[in-house]
Design an enzyme around this catalytic site. Sequence first.
Site, PDB file in Angstrom:
ATOM      1  N   MET A 142       5.590   5.919   2.860  1.00 48.05           N
ATOM      2  CA  MET A 142       5.232   6.170   1.565  1.00 48.05           C
ATOM      3  C   MET A 142       6.430   6.019   0.797  1.00 48.05           C
ATOM      4  O   MET A 142       6.609   5.501  -0.722  1.00 48.05           O
ATOM      5  CB  MET A 142       4.596   7.335   1.455  1.00 48.05           C
ATOM      6  CG  MET A 142       3.966   7.811  -0.005  1.00 48.05           C
ATOM      7  SD  MET A 142       2.894   8.977   0.045  1.00 48.05           S
ATOM      8  CE  MET A 142       1.341   8.231   0.257  1.00 48.05           C
ATOM      9  N   PHE A 161       0.763  -1.033   0.026  1.00 48.57           N
ATOM     10  CA  PHE A 161      -0.058  -0.051  -0.083  1.00 48.57           C
ATOM     11  C   PHE A 161       0.889   1.187   0.156  1.00 48.57           C
ATOM     12  O   PHE A 161       1.924   1.211   0.890  1.00 48.57           O
ATOM     13  CB  PHE A 161      -0.979   0.187   1.200  1.00 48.57           C
ATOM     14  CG  PHE A 161      -1.970  -1.175   1.179  1.00 48.57           C
ATOM     15  CD1 PHE A 161      -3.086  -0.818   0.589  1.00 48.57           C
ATOM     16  CD2 PHE A 161      -1.771  -2.294   1.513  1.00 48.57           C
ATOM     17  CE1 PHE A 161      -4.271  -1.906   0.331  1.00 48.57           C
ATOM     18  CE2 PHE A 161      -2.804  -3.459   1.415  1.00 48.57           C
ATOM     19  CZ  PHE A 161      -3.880  -3.253   0.873  1.00 48.57           C
ATOM     20  N   GLU A 162       0.570   2.235  -0.838  1.00 53.13           N
ATOM     21  CA  GLU A 162       1.504   3.361  -0.832  1.00 53.13           C
ATOM     22  C   GLU A 162       1.560   4.209   0.203  1.00 53.13           C
ATOM     23  O   GLU A 162       2.526   4.869   0.205  1.00 53.13           O
ATOM     24  CB  GLU A 162       0.887   4.135  -1.952  1.00 53.13           C
ATOM     25  CG  GLU A 162      -0.251   4.930  -1.764  1.00 53.13           C
ATOM     26  CD  GLU A 162      -1.021   6.013  -2.861  1.00 53.13           C
ATOM     27  OE1 GLU A 162      -1.779   5.460  -3.668  1.00 53.13           O
ATOM     28  OE2 GLU A 162      -0.459   7.232  -3.105  1.00 53.13           O
ATOM     29  N   ALA A 163       0.707   3.799   1.297  1.00 48.52           N
ATOM     30  CA  ALA A 163       1.100   4.766   2.515  1.00 48.52           C
ATOM     31  C   ALA A 163       2.243   4.254   3.582  1.00 48.52           C
ATOM     32  O   ALA A 163       2.574   4.750   4.256  1.00 48.52           O
ATOM     33  CB  ALA A 163      -0.201   5.081   3.217  1.00 48.52           C
ATOM     34  N   ASN A 186       1.969  11.811  -5.160  1.00 48.45           N
ATOM     35  CA  ASN A 186       2.226  11.665  -3.771  1.00 48.45           C
ATOM     36  C   ASN A 186       3.902  11.497  -3.493  1.00 48.45           C
ATOM     37  O   ASN A 186       4.348  11.742  -2.334  1.00 48.45           O
ATOM     38  CB  ASN A 186       1.484  10.158  -3.271  1.00 48.45           C
ATOM     39  CG  ASN A 186       0.052  10.776  -2.642  1.00 48.45           C
ATOM     40  OD1 ASN A 186      -0.245  11.936  -2.849  1.00 48.45           O
ATOM     41  ND2 ASN A 186      -0.709   9.548  -2.790  1.00 48.45           N
TER      42      ASN A 186
END
Lengths: 261, 261, 332, 332
Positions: B85, B54-56, C140
């Site tokens: 991240m 998961f990107e986080a 991001n």
Amino acid sequence: MPEHNRRYNLMELMVTVAARQLENGKTAVIGTGMPLAAAMLAQKTRAPHLITLFEAGSVAPQLVKLPLSVADSFTQTGALMHQTMNEIMEACQRGVVDYTFLGGAQIDCYGNLNSTFIGGDWRKPKVRLPGSGGANDLASLCWRTLVIMPHDRKHFVSKLDFVTTPGYLTGPDAREAAGLPPGTGPYRVIGTLALMGFDPESKRMRVEALHPGVTPEDVVADTGFEMQFADPLPVSEEPTDEELAILRNEIDPERRIIGRS
Amino acid sequence: MPEHNRRYNLMELMVTVAARQLENGKTAVIGTGMPLAAAMLAQKTRAPHLITLFEAGSVAPQLVKLPLSVADSFTQTGALMHQTMNEIMEACQRGVVDYTFLGGAQIDCYGNLNSTFIGGDWRKPKVRLPGSGGANDLASLCWRTLVIMPHDRKHFVSKLDFVTTPGYLTGPDAREAAGLPPGTGPYRVIGTLALMGFDPESKRMRVEALHPGVTPEDVVADTGFEMQFADPLPVSEEPTDEELAILRNEIDPERRIIGRS
Amino acid sequence: MEIERTEPASIDPVGELFSSPDVDAARAFFAAKPRTLTSKLMTVAEAVDRFIHDGDYLASGGFGGVRIATAVLHEVVRRRRTHLGFAGHTATHDFQILAAGRCFDRCDAAYIVGLELRGLSPCARRYMESGEVRVAEWSNATLGWRFKAAAMGVPFLPVRTLLGTGTFEKSAAKRIRCPFTGLTLAAVPALFPDVGIIHVHRADIYGNAQVDGIGIADWDLARASKRLILTTERIVSTGEIRAEPSKTLVPYWLVDAVCHVPYGSFPGNMPYEYYSDEAHLAEWMEAGKTQAALDRFLDKYIHGPREFAEYLELAGGEKRLAELREMEPLRR
Amino acid sequence: MEIERTEPASIDPVGELFSSPDVDAARAFFAAKPRTLTSKLMTVAEAVDRFIHDGDYLASGGFGGVRIATAVLHEVVRRRRTHLGFAGHTATHDFQILAAGRCFDRCDAAYIVGLELRGLSPCARRYMESGEVRVAEWSNATLGWRFKAAAMGVPFLPVRTLLGTGTFEKSAAKRIRCPFTGLTLAAVPALFPDVGIIHVHRADIYGNAQVDGIGIADWDLARASKRLILTTERIVSTGEIRAEPSKTLVPYWLVDAVCHVPYGSFPGNMPYEYYSDEAHLAEWMEAGKTQAALDRFLDKYIHGPREFAEYLELAGGEKRLAELREMEPLRR
């Protein structure tokens, strides 16, 4: 070497003088050996909140004993944070680290250091030394660099065999011209004869205080470059009994550092 | 929209078709919603060792329930590693991540995606959307990009209002010319009408399989660009009873995803 | 059918740079920042009063609706701070709160306006569609790497994303060539926020702080920020910090304020503590649909309460918070 | 007195680049590396046999005499691997072992030859002064950042050290200008070792591995390395790894070999487990003073034993290891 009071030896004097250069409430990346003994003495005397960092990753440990390596368990006891080496170096690069404290095999009048090789040439040196280690980085990035080194013509030389680590390079503005962060550079050199600083204009090394019993002539005789002298020129304050007791009983009971004299 | 078998709805079909695109023993950075439902279904069927990231920052969790955010606690249960991240994105940049699975508001024939704005202009958009999020990064860096999106002329357009995220950009070699890592790009698009891929030569989107009951004419009518078709053109395999049971009972009992049909 | 090709973004980026990547100026700031061991415990009101000023560039830790410093965001709205810059990095509910208060007028957008699966925030959309906010587009990773460049003390980092897209064109990145390989790369400039706000699991009164679970961008964001405000679920002794040094996010000398705010991430999720309050978030989204409803909502939940505990009470109080603890899958 | 000025290193670096910073080649390698969940448990002999070949570029984790993979280093010497490249990053006893075996013929030198407070290694000095080893000069940070660039997947990182020195001149760094600020920076190229070796506290049979205490450069080194050999104090279940996910150094798909080697850092320190054996390190240093003494020493301690446990027995066995556990200040 001049004669000294029997109450303390030269190593003890150097560590004590060095400890007094470190301020309370400041950050410092410290190398093993005399720098670390000095930082521990500072913490146990006038700078209880001197924040020690170790280049291998330990942040603000509660030091219980002299570590043998900047990475060993004794650097990690009671630490506030266990980081990585890159993270420590990046804190220095960001400008958060006030002091670093290094040794070296040769120093010149601008505080440049050699720890790469002595004699022969780089490809086939007479004595191969460790190289930069973290020294080049720390002296480039921390605000103030302290150096501790025996004072003789082998160590204080007119020309380094190799510029491992930047002092003021070739003089005023040379660091900035090379791309190093402005406002950084050598701050103090603690030797066996004297405490030295750097002339704010010329960036050349000058004696700030002579160790007890040392004359300017002694310094000149043992220096490979033209040493400057502050005026007035005080005498280094001797170690107090309290400082000596802490150093001998708490910091270095095995005499690893102070027993080298 | 063509009529479907009552045994499953369109969302269930899409998730099932999507799940089959993911391989066992591969790494995939997964977004929330249908991509995640598909990854969970893949893990519970033919790809038990599909590695979800998961990107986080969560790495290889044991997913117990559909997370609402790529950062929330349900992405972190039983994880092998809690990272940051940047570290996830750097793994993608290093070439260690095989798949990513994205959504979007518009897609064009080269698989470029828009999730920045619709209508008006960039400074004063009619509908401001989230922007890239991690999509631009993941589609630039992961080896294969999967996209899941409703199939109509609002979503499959001839010209994006904004190129948020790179597909094949303007066609063959355009990604490499822009500086994106070679060998990457859109791989599959799972829509409400068909499963699409990209022609290896022209890099243009083409239908690889039609969903049950859908004709090529249906696809052409609902696509804003000239869609290509593979030959032969199979029909998407329907969800099995087992897949449907897992999806409904284990993965999405609250019908957050599959209840949208 | 006529094919209209999507044009490549071959021109150089035209996005605005809202903060200076001048690493030497940042070094000078950090050099002067006190590193003395003093208590930084204060109320959120005091922290915002002292450390967040009109015009500042603000960065918010966590991930939008996960581990966010809601109390600080509310206080910024309550005190009607304006003309802020904002790092729209993984920004969801945090963004919605500041957009409702119209607190910022420039934004580095990586992820904004949306609340992930929950849909788009009507009040955030309305504000962003008004044309009142200057925007630069990022992603991001690139916004995260901008924090990282700052944390590393370098003016830029080379990266392999953005290239070829409209996102690149509307960013303030630059195209560079690798001096070793000749590869085309994007250079992203260091981002030093004036203020960072982060909600943590535990901190001592000096600012030594720890977080459990994933890190998102907080490690770098904390170091990039010139001033750093922490809210914390619990105040602990320094001994507790020293007992688990690998969990430490920041040491005390990076921190300006420590505010004790239990349930400080509400209505967001706080991993290991409580899950997000989806009903309250839905109420937020609903209220945002018209300005009048939003005004009433803000009066009730933000301008009315004198402090965060009163807001928690209004939003369901202990009963609701107990339910959210119960829903948290990582709870201990 | 005549003043001879130290000349500035204004010329461009001339040091050799011993490995390619080609990130696309590295990506292709990593793409093809299997990520299946299989046991990688094997002996050190098997790991060296399969994953360390003559001519490879090798990087060793830990910090020279702290948390080092001694068993792998011994096996490399025992198998007389030659023409290796070596990352001399914080290299002390690890460097001494490979120098004693004359295993490498090119070296990126940041810290080599010395053993910190213990002085210089005679056998390492002799080898480095022989002229047989090609060297490039670096520093601990720049070599660490080279691993980091590789771990990040970018071909270089901009940094603010090295500049102006002989170290820069003899490195393979390049001088670049920041596209945003105009600052002069050093660019350091990504370093992808062919093999990394790291000693950890615990790992499962698949390669999920955890370390306690400071990280040194291992996080980046593990990710930069194309092949990764782990030695571990303990083999644990995957459940134990999942119970503390913030402690994980690497997930299994980065790892090629897991070797169970209790006391694997001996005679180095293993934080939380055992302290360094200073007497044995002194014996090493003493033996290195002449080639004849060194040959006898290597025969006894490296070539003689069939495996690491035999070496431990020869070097003092359980009694000595118990003493070293007793000396460890972080022991649990």
